[in-house]
Design an enzyme around this catalytic site. Structure first.
Site, PDB file in Angstrom:
ATOM      1  N   CYS A 120       0.861  -1.179   0.000  1.00 57.73           N
ATOM      2  CA  CYS A 120       0.000   0.000   0.000  1.00 57.73           C
ATOM      3  C   CYS A 120       0.898   1.229   0.000  1.00 57.73           C
ATOM      4  O   CYS A 120       2.104   1.131   0.225  1.00 57.73           O
ATOM      5  CB  CYS A 120      -0.928   0.010   1.214  1.00 57.73           C
ATOM      6  SG  CYS A 120      -2.357   1.105   0.961  1.00 57.73           S
ATOM      7  N   LYS A 195     -12.371  -5.163   1.225  1.00 64.69           N
ATOM      8  CA  LYS A 195     -11.892  -4.330   2.329  1.00 64.69           C
ATOM      9  C   LYS A 195     -12.816  -3.135   2.460  1.00 64.69           C
ATOM     10  O   LYS A 195     -13.009  -2.369   1.514  1.00 64.69           O
ATOM     11  CB  LYS A 195     -10.463  -3.864   2.050  1.00 64.69           C
ATOM     12  CG  LYS A 195      -9.945  -2.898   3.106  1.00 64.69           C
ATOM     13  CD  LYS A 195      -8.478  -2.585   2.919  1.00 64.69           C
ATOM     14  CE  LYS A 195      -8.018  -1.571   3.941  1.00 64.69           C
ATOM     15  NZ  LYS A 195      -6.600  -1.252   3.805  1.00 64.69           N
ATOM     16  N   ARG A 205      -4.070   3.079  12.445  1.00 67.44           N
ATOM     17  CA  ARG A 205      -3.568   4.320  11.840  1.00 67.44           C
ATOM     18  C   ARG A 205      -2.670   5.078  12.807  1.00 67.44           C
ATOM     19  O   ARG A 205      -1.775   5.790  12.374  1.00 67.44           O
ATOM     20  CB  ARG A 205      -4.742   5.159  11.331  1.00 67.44           C
ATOM     21  CG  ARG A 205      -5.394   4.468  10.148  1.00 67.44           C
ATOM     22  CD  ARG A 205      -6.564   5.226   9.568  1.00 67.44           C
ATOM     23  NE  ARG A 205      -7.250   4.388   8.584  1.00 67.44           N
ATOM     24  CZ  ARG A 205      -8.422   4.669   8.043  1.00 67.44           C
ATOM     25  NH1 ARG A 205      -9.045   5.782   8.397  1.00 67.44           N
ATOM     26  NH2 ARG A 205      -8.969   3.868   7.164  1.00 67.44           N
ATOM     27  N   LYS A 248     -12.072  -8.001   5.209  1.00 65.70           N
ATOM     28  CA  LYS A 248     -11.542  -7.160   6.275  1.00 65.70           C
ATOM     29  C   LYS A 248     -12.462  -5.981   6.544  1.00 65.70           C
ATOM     30  O   LYS A 248     -12.864  -5.340   5.569  1.00 65.70           O
ATOM     31  CB  LYS A 248     -10.162  -6.650   5.827  1.00 65.70           C
ATOM     32  CG  LYS A 248      -9.508  -5.689   6.778  1.00 65.70           C
ATOM     33  CD  LYS A 248      -8.291  -5.091   6.127  1.00 65.70           C
ATOM     34  CE  LYS A 248      -7.722  -4.046   7.054  1.00 65.70           C
ATOM     35  NZ  LYS A 248      -6.649  -3.327   6.467  1.00 65.70           N
TER      36      LYS A 248
HETATM   37  C1  PBG Z   1      -3.293  -0.031   4.703  1.00 69.44           C
HETATM   38  C2  PBG Z   1      -3.921  -0.909   5.721  1.00 69.44           C
HETATM   39  C3  PBG Z   1      -4.803  -0.572   6.764  1.00 69.44           C
HETATM   40  C4  PBG Z   1      -4.981  -1.727   7.517  1.00 69.44           C
HETATM   41  C5  PBG Z   1      -4.250  -2.720   6.905  1.00 69.44           C
HETATM   42  N1  PBG Z   1      -3.622  -2.206   5.777  1.00 69.44           N
HETATM   43  C6  PBG Z   1      -5.361   0.723   7.171  1.00 69.44           C
HETATM   44  C7  PBG Z   1      -6.336   1.430   6.349  1.00 69.44           C
HETATM   45  O1  PBG Z   1      -6.840   0.963   5.338  1.00 69.44           O
HETATM   46  O2  PBG Z   1      -6.585   2.563   6.739  1.00 69.44           O
HETATM   47  C8  PBG Z   1      -5.805  -1.825   8.778  1.00 69.44           C
HETATM   48  C9  PBG Z   1      -5.411  -2.916   9.694  1.00 69.44           C
HETATM   49  C10 PBG Z   1      -5.941  -2.813  11.076  1.00 69.44           C
HETATM   50  O3  PBG Z   1      -6.757  -1.935  11.411  1.00 69.44           O
HETATM   51  O4  PBG Z   1      -5.521  -3.635  11.891  1.00 69.44           O
HETATM   52  N2  PBG Z   1      -4.066   0.408   3.686  1.00 69.44           N
END
Ligand code: PBG
Length: 324
Positions: A120, A195, A205, A248
């Protein structure tokens, strides 16, 4: 046959009987531990909003990975957090970037651990969005190009599986193509396919310093009310070449997980995300629930719904309880 001849309680009378009729069992092989890696050395910094979770420098990460492997957990997923961030997320695909160095070190020192990388841009961009931004809009195709380069750099560093979590359209196909063109046809793709734009990512975050500087992620992550669309996203990612699919968060989306388990014949992952983890810890700290039991119950529910792999910050605790 009905009551009084039928009595379901007959088979619940002792732990031995309960264990004989137990339909779902958690195994260490089901677990994937998410880990955060930062610059420096000797760093093992607690994440305040996630009790028991740390941000490790590469040397400490290696120790953590050895302990994880020794507990019988087969896999970790790495999240790199660089010190320098910019608009295009230059650190994401740097050959000597934080994630790349972490993967190299872990594969060198703990070679039988399966290393997955989160692909990401949000940890690497100064605006905190998962792609390239223009006029406050996240542009799809330029973001896909950056994500593909990032996945390739993770494969070069030795990642076994790359896991795109950005939710741009077409990124799985672009990643499959760039990996194959560069001789990494054996590197698998675990797609964060369904997601959702979730409130449950809050603590992550903090840990990953990836809160968007403006707006939110609702123009790329999925709208929580949508179930059919989640199956469509998953189908598209399979067609693009995903080897495994993820839902997720986990508990609020068990319906989608169960539907996906019926529909698809690839390994299915579920991410018990940061907010889900921290809520259990917060309630347990107040004495309102039994934390370890609640964590186990949540995890077994995720498996019962159809997950083959469960990404959970509690992986080490769960593995320890399984051996007890
Ligand atoms: C990155 C990402 C996120 C999570 C995993 N990969 C954060 C988001 O999309 O803001 C969240 C994982 C968690 O909350 O444990 N894009």
């Amino acid at each position: 046959m009905t009551f009084p001849r039928t009595r379901p309680r007959r088979l619940r009378r002792s732990e031995t009987l309960r264990s004989m009729v137990r339909e779902t069992r958690l195994s260490r092989d089901d677990l994937i531990l998410p880990l955060f890696v930062v610059e420096g050395s000797g760093v093992r910094e607690p994440v305040v909003s996630m009790p028991g979770v740390f941000r490790h420098s590469v040397d400490q990460l290696v120790l953590e990975c050895k302990e994880t492997r020794d507990l019988g957990i087969p896999s970790v997923i790495l999240f790199g957090i660089p010190t320098a961030k910019d608009a295009r997320g230059s650190g994401a695909d740097a050959a000597d970037g934080i994630t790349q160095r972490a993967v190299e070190a872990v594969k060198r020192e703990v070679s039988d651990l399966c290393v997955i990388t989160d692909v990401c841009l949000c940890e690497y961009t100064d605006h905190g969005h998962c792609g390239i931004v223009q006029d406050e809009e996240v542009l799809n195709d330029p973001s896909v190009a950056r994500l593909a380069e990032t996945a390739l750099s993770h494969a070069r560093a030795g990642a076994d599986i790359v896991a795109p979590s950005d939710m741009m359209d077409g990124r799985v196909a672009a990643i499959r193509t760039i990996l194959d063109e560069n001789g990494f046809e054996q590197v698998a793709i675990l797609s964060y396919a369904a997601k959702f734009a979730s409130a449950f990512y809050g603590p992550f975050r903090d840990a990953a310093e990836s809160t968007p500087a403006f707006g939110d992620r609702r123009a790329y992550q999925m709208d929580p009310p949508n179930g059919r669309e989640a199956l469509r996203e998953m189908r598209l990612d399979l067609e693009e070449g995903a080897d495994a699919l993820m839902v997720k968060p986990a508990l609020p989306y068990l319906d989608i997980l169960a539907a996906a388990a019926r529909e698809f014949d690839v390994p299915l992952a579920a991410y018990h995300v940061s907010g889900e983890y921290s809520m259990i810890h917060a309630a347990a700290e107040r004495g309102w629930i039994d934390g370890p039991r609640a964590m186990h119950e949540a995890t077994i529910a995720i498996k019962r719904a159809g997950a083959d792999w469960i990404l959970t910050y509690a992986a080490k605790d769960l593995a320890r309880d399984l051996s007890a």
